[in-house]
Every structure is written in C-alpha cells, then in structure tokens.
Write an enzyme that holds these catalytic residues in place. Structure first.
Site, PDB file in Angstrom:
ATOM      1  N   HIS A 273     -65.892  82.965 -21.585  1.00 27.58           N
ATOM      2  CA  HIS A 273     -66.037  82.948 -20.123  1.00 27.58           C
ATOM      3  C   HIS A 273     -66.124  84.377 -19.609  1.00 27.58           C
ATOM      4  CE1 HIS A 273     -61.688  83.421 -20.515  1.00 27.58           C
ATOM      5  NE2 HIS A 273     -61.567  83.666 -19.226  1.00 27.58           N
TER       6      HIS A 273
ATOM      7  N   HIS B 119     -64.538  86.427 -17.515  1.00 28.21           N
ATOM      8  CA  HIS B 119     -63.490  87.351 -17.075  1.00 28.21           C
ATOM      9  C   HIS B 119     -63.525  88.650 -17.885  1.00 28.21           C
ATOM     10  CE1 HIS B 119     -60.947  83.983 -15.053  1.00 28.21           C
ATOM     11  NE2 HIS B 119     -61.862  84.482 -14.252  1.00 28.21           N
TER      12      HIS B 119
ATOM     13  N   ASP C 273     -61.360  90.661 -18.993  1.00 29.88           N
ATOM     14  CA  ASP C 273     -60.477  90.858 -20.149  1.00 29.88           C
ATOM     15  C   ASP C 273     -60.964  90.078 -21.376  1.00 29.88           C
ATOM     16  OD1 ASP C 273     -59.681  88.482 -18.747  1.00 29.88           O
ATOM     17  OD2 ASP C 273     -57.790  88.472 -19.839  1.00 29.88           O
ATOM     18  N   HIS C 274     -62.116  89.385 -21.242  1.00 31.64           N
ATOM     19  CA  HIS C 274     -62.724  88.687 -22.383  1.00 31.64           C
ATOM     20  C   HIS C 274     -64.099  89.243 -22.751  1.00 31.64           C
ATOM     21  CE1 HIS C 274     -59.786  85.301 -22.687  1.00 31.64           C
ATOM     22  NE2 HIS C 274     -59.453  85.834 -21.527  1.00 31.64           N
TER      23      HIS C 274
ATOM     24  N   HIS D  92     -60.847  76.593 -15.656  1.00 31.84           N
ATOM     25  CA  HIS D  92     -60.363  77.971 -15.481  1.00 31.84           C
ATOM     26  C   HIS D  92     -61.463  78.800 -14.806  1.00 31.84           C
ATOM     27  CE1 HIS D  92     -58.279  81.719 -16.386  1.00 31.84           C
ATOM     28  NE2 HIS D  92     -59.340  82.172 -17.022  1.00 31.84           N
TER      29      HIS D  92
ATOM     30  N   ASP E 106     -59.416  80.766 -22.202  1.00 29.69           N
ATOM     31  CA  ASP E 106     -58.280  80.581 -21.296  1.00 29.69           C
ATOM     32  C   ASP E 106     -58.216  79.157 -20.762  1.00 29.69           C
ATOM     33  OD1 ASP E 106     -57.755  83.248 -21.702  1.00 29.69           O
ATOM     34  OD2 ASP E 106     -58.302  83.895 -19.678  1.00 29.69           O
TER      35      ASP E 106
ATOM     36  N   HIS F 201     -54.676  84.393 -25.134  1.00 34.41           N
ATOM     37  CA  HIS F 201     -53.508  85.200 -24.741  1.00 34.41           C
ATOM     38  C   HIS F 201     -52.251  84.791 -25.510  1.00 34.41           C
ATOM     39  CE1 HIS F 201     -55.160  87.194 -21.100  1.00 34.41           C
ATOM     40  NE2 HIS F 201     -55.935  86.125 -21.028  1.00 34.41           N
TER      41      HIS F 201
HETATM   42 ZN   LIG Z   1     -59.799  84.084 -17.971  1.00 35.11          ZN
END
Ligand SMILES: [Zn+2]
Length: 254
Positions: free
Chosen positions: A53, A55, A57-58, A111, A128, A166
């Site tokens: 996805h 985001h 942080d990915h 998400h 996530d 995570h």
């Molecule tokens: Zn995420």
C-alpha cells in the site's frame, strides 16, 4: 530455498527481504538505506520490489532501490506510488523475478483504499491489514471492507505464515486480553511472544492458525468477543461487522 529476513526500519516497521543466496526481493521498503545495507553486507542482487500500500513507511525507499538496481516494482493498481511499474489487483498472479515464487494478489481494502496482499507458497505479505493479534486502522476504508478483507486472508490455509508490516504484537496482545481475558491460547501466546522480544527477536511471522485462535479482529462471531463488544458498546450488536467496528473503535482509545 528461499529465506526471509526481517530488516528493521524506523521505529517498528519490518521490511521483508526474500533471498535464495543470489537474488533478493524487498517487500514494503519504507526506507532504502537498511535494504542497501543488507544487500551490501550479503552481496545479494535486488531483483524486484513489492509494495502492499501507498503509505510512506512502506514505499519511501521503493523508487530509489528500483533505480539503483534497475529492477521491476509490483504494487497496488488503485494507489499512486512513485516508481511503481507493475500495477496489480485481485486475481492477478506474479512470478517474482529472481526467485521463481508464484504469488497471488488479493485486494484487501480498509486500511487504505487500494491495499493489496501477496499470498502463495505458504506465506502472505499483508502490510498493515492483518497484524499479529490485531489489524490496521481504517484510514481510507469502512469496517465492512475491512471485515471482507480480513475474511479473505482468514480463508488462506491455516499453516500460512503471516508477514505483516509492524512489530505491534505485544501491545496488540494486551488489548486482545481485555477483549478475551479467558482465552488460554492468548495467555500462552503472550508468554511466547514476550520471550522472543526479550531475546531481541521479531515476533513475526505468525501463522494464520494462531491468528484465528487469538486475534479478536478475526473472532467477531465468537460468543466471548461478541459479549465483550456489547458490554463496551452498552447495547446489543446485530452483525459481525458491528462487533468488528466496536472493537476497532475500542482499540483506538485503548
Ligand atoms: Zn499503512
């Protein structure tokens, strides 16, 4: 023989790196630096990048890694990700370059609106959406979408190893205990996961069987979970999606 490594990033992200001794594939590289460090140390060649996805942080390291290694990138068709060149959705199948792994793609919105999972060969990368003993927050989707998405993951073979994004497991277990204080599997799991953290190891991957036995978000039809959600809501809850929405909201304020 493909091995999978947890490369830590930021505070609690894992970048999953699959490798066969020659080629490596990075899943959800929020940062390119730890992947580059891993490749430098092991001498492996990056052959693909996968993303679940959009985001940061990915995917923050996706474009830089693809440029440096001139490798293809695979991710969600319905999300905008800089550097993404193979856009995938429900029912697509890919042979992961360099590793000859056959993975199927599932749309799992909730998400984010276009979140996907890669599943096959006894494992799933679910970003996530499904966490160990928890699930992602509903940033772009509805409770009904998330229930459907978790349902798709729950129907994978029970031995499937679950690689999520995570290290949230211990905090998730504390919440799960509030929902199901009498769940013996949960107590046993808590001790096991705490021991891993004490040794400095990731708690991941988990297995789908373990999630089905302990993750309250996959247990919205279990009488004990329904009763806890109704007590928290102060009213009768009709459908599993209402139970899910209540425990998701409860977790947000836990
Ligand atoms: Zn995420």
């Amino acid at each position: 023989m493909v091995q999978i490594h947890a490369v830590p990033a930021f505070k609690d992200n894992y970048i999953w790196v699959l490798e066969d001794g020659r080629h490596a594939v990075a899943v959800d590289p929020g940062d390119d630096a730890p992947v580059r460090e891993f490749l430098g140390r092991t001498g492996l060649t990056l052959s693909a990048v996968l993303a679940t996805h959009h985001h940061a942080d990915h995917v923050g390291g996706l474009a830089a890694l693809a440029r440096e290694w001139r490798c293809p990138t695979f991710g969600p068709a319905r999300e905008e990700i800089i550097g993404l060149d193979r856009r995938l959705g429900d029912g697509d199948r890919i042979v992961v370059p360099g590793l000859d792994l056959l993975l199927s793609v599932f749309d799992i919105p909730g998400h984010t609106a276009g979140h996907i999972a890669f599943a096959g060969e006894g494992l799933v990368f679910c970003g996530d959406t499904l966490f160990a003993c928890g699930c992602g927050r509903l940033f772009e989707g509805t409770a009904a979408q998330m229930v459907d998405s978790l349902g798709k993951l729950a129907r994978l073979p029970q031995a499937t190893r679950v690689y999520c994004g995570h290290e949230y497991t211990l905090a998730n277990i504390r919440f799960a205990e509030a929902v199901e204080p009498a769940n013996a599997r949960l107590k046993e799991r808590k001790a096991r996961e705490q021991a891993k953290r004490d040794r400095g190891e990731p708690t991941l991957p988990s297995t789908l069987a373990e999630e089905l036995a302990t993750n309250p978000f996959l247990r919205c039809t279990e009488p004990g979970v329904v009763a806890a959600a109704e007590r928290h809501a102060g009213r009768h809850l009709e459908a599993p999606v209402e139970v899910f929405a209540e425990i998701r909201a409860w977790k947000n304020s836990f």
